[in-house]
Design a protein around this motif. Structure first.
Motif, PDB file in Angstrom:
ATOM      1  N   ILE A  76      -0.712   6.780 -13.008  1.00 11.65           N
ATOM      2  CA  ILE A  76      -0.876   5.575 -13.987  1.00 11.65           C
ATOM      3  C   ILE A  76      -2.384   5.594 -14.800  1.00 11.65           C
ATOM      4  N   VAL A  77      -3.208   6.031 -13.835  1.00 10.95           N
ATOM      5  CA  VAL A  77      -4.820   6.323 -14.349  1.00 10.95           C
ATOM      6  C   VAL A  77      -4.623   7.298 -15.455  1.00 10.95           C
ATOM      7  N   PRO A 103       9.446   7.547  -7.023  1.00  8.07           N
ATOM      8  CA  PRO A 103       8.757   6.303  -6.990  1.00  8.07           C
ATOM      9  C   PRO A 103       7.466   5.925  -6.766  1.00  8.07           C
ATOM     10  N   ASN A 104       7.125   7.073  -5.645  1.00  6.87           N
ATOM     11  CA  ASN A 104       5.727   6.991  -5.180  1.00  6.87           C
ATOM     12  C   ASN A 104       4.853   8.126  -5.860  1.00  6.87           C
ATOM     13  N   ASP A 141       8.755  -0.117 -13.799  1.00  8.23           N
ATOM     14  CA  ASP A 141       8.865   1.170 -13.333  1.00  8.23           C
ATOM     15  C   ASP A 141       8.202   2.055 -14.564  1.00  8.23           C
ATOM     16  N   LEU A 142       7.140   2.514 -14.454  1.00  5.61           N
ATOM     17  CA  LEU A 142       6.572   3.127 -15.444  1.00  5.61           C
ATOM     18  C   LEU A 142       6.570   4.631 -15.405  1.00  5.61           C
ATOM     19  N   GLN A 182       0.866  -1.232  -0.215  1.00  3.34           N
ATOM     20  CA  GLN A 182       0.088   0.141   0.063  1.00  3.34           C
ATOM     21  C   GLN A 182       0.773   1.207  -0.058  1.00  3.34           C
ATOM     22  N   SER A 183       1.941   1.114   0.596  1.00  4.22           N
ATOM     23  CA  SER A 183       3.059   2.239   0.471  1.00  4.22           C
ATOM     24  C   SER A 183       3.317   2.835  -0.719  1.00  4.22           C
ATOM     25  N   GLU A 184       2.967   1.943  -1.918  1.00  5.59           N
ATOM     26  CA  GLU A 184       3.315   2.249  -3.305  1.00  5.59           C
ATOM     27  C   GLU A 184       1.966   2.700  -4.040  1.00  5.59           C
ATOM     28  N   TRP A 185       0.973   2.541  -3.518  1.00  5.77           N
ATOM     29  CA  TRP A 185      -0.294   2.857  -4.301  1.00  5.77           C
ATOM     30  C   TRP A 185      -0.297   4.490  -4.801  1.00  5.77           C
ATOM     31  N   SER A 186       0.438   5.353  -4.117  1.00  2.50           N
ATOM     32  CA  SER A 186       0.358   6.748  -4.666  1.00  2.50           C
ATOM     33  C   SER A 186       0.682   6.912  -5.842  1.00  2.50           C
ATOM     34  N   LEU A 187       1.218   6.083  -6.202  1.00  4.57           N
ATOM     35  CA  LEU A 187       1.712   6.232  -7.841  1.00  4.57           C
ATOM     36  C   LEU A 187       0.555   5.770  -8.903  1.00  4.57           C
TER      37      LEU A 187
END
Length: 255
Positions: A98-99, A234-235, A199-200, A89-94
């Motif tokens: 992406i949306v 990254p976030n 990594d997008l 969940q710590s990575e969801w802020s990206l």
């Protein structure tokens, strides 16, 4: 309501035949907010990853920072979806970025002649005018993301002076069923790649007009930061040339 631009009705059959079985799309004619509706379903344990709610009209739509958003009936593509990402969940802020990227990719696929760009963190632009936006919130073991795209709006229907619509930009596809299906397919692909560890950010940077621009950021605390935006963490944070990072705030491009 202007009828200059055709406004085909939303159709679950037409949408579903163009997408994978990962997604389950439900159409509601009128609602307060697809975001709130989906949140209620999550809280009642009645939502599953891949659920999508799309509406012809919402009376209490929400944008970022608790702003309201309203569009004339059938003039915009308004939907929310729920997923349970397979990363910490710590990575969801990206994910909101992406949306936005998926939205831009979908539009490019539907009409390569019209170029869209992304303004960090959640705005979609065409010809320098706002065409759409995104909102995200965590809920239970997942995240709900809402998207709004101005599709068939005429000038008199635009919410603000610096907005536009796909119709006003002579976009080649104005059927919201087709646009939603294209978005879900693009997002499915990028989500799978991100969940696999890719990594997008380089894809986002290619379409983000904030990078390289001098910006002013008004943070929720009232603090103002200014500087040239040089990257994305990254976030999903916006990185300024002095090394500072912006997590959330109102961004104005100064040049």
């Amino acid at each position: 309501m202007s009828t200059d631009t055709p406004r085909p009705p939303l159709d679950t059959v037409q949408i579903s035949e163009k997408i994978s079985r990962y997604w389950r799309v439900s159409v509601v004619e009128v609602t307060g907010s697809t975001q709130e509706d989906l949140l209620n379903l999550v809280q009642r344990a009645e939502a599953r990853t891949g659920d999508v709610l799309v509406t012809n009209y919402q009376s209490a739509g929400r944008g970022r920072l608790d702003r309201t958003f309203e569009a004339p009936q059938a003039s915009a593509l308004l939907f929310s979806f729920y997923i349970q990402p397979k990363r910490d969940q710590s990575e969801w802020s990206l994910l909101p970025l992406i949306v936005g990227l998926s939205t831009s990719f979908a539009l490019s696929r539907l009409d390569p002649q019209v170029t869209s760009s992304l303004k960090w963190p959640n705005d979609l632009f065409i010809s320098g005018l706002k065409t759409g936006g995104m909102i995200a919130q965590t809920a239970d073991d997942g995240i709900i993301i809402g998207v709004g795209i101005n599709v068939a709006m005429q000038e008199s229907e635009l919410p603000v002076a610096h907005a536009t619509s796909l119709s006003l930009q002579n976009f080649g596809e104005l059927n919201r069923n087709v646009i939603l299906a294209a978005f879900l397919n693009e997002f499915s692909n990028l989500l799978e790649r991100w969940e696999a560890g890719e990594d997008l950010r380089h894809l986002y940077l290619e379409r983000c007009s904030s990078i390289g621009a001098k910006i002013r950021a008004e943070l929720p605390s009232g603090v103002i930061k200014s500087g040239v935006a040089v990257g994305i963490s990254p976030n999903g944070e916006l990185i300024l040339e002095d090394g500072s990072r912006i997590t959330v705030g109102d961004i104005v491009h100064l040049r």
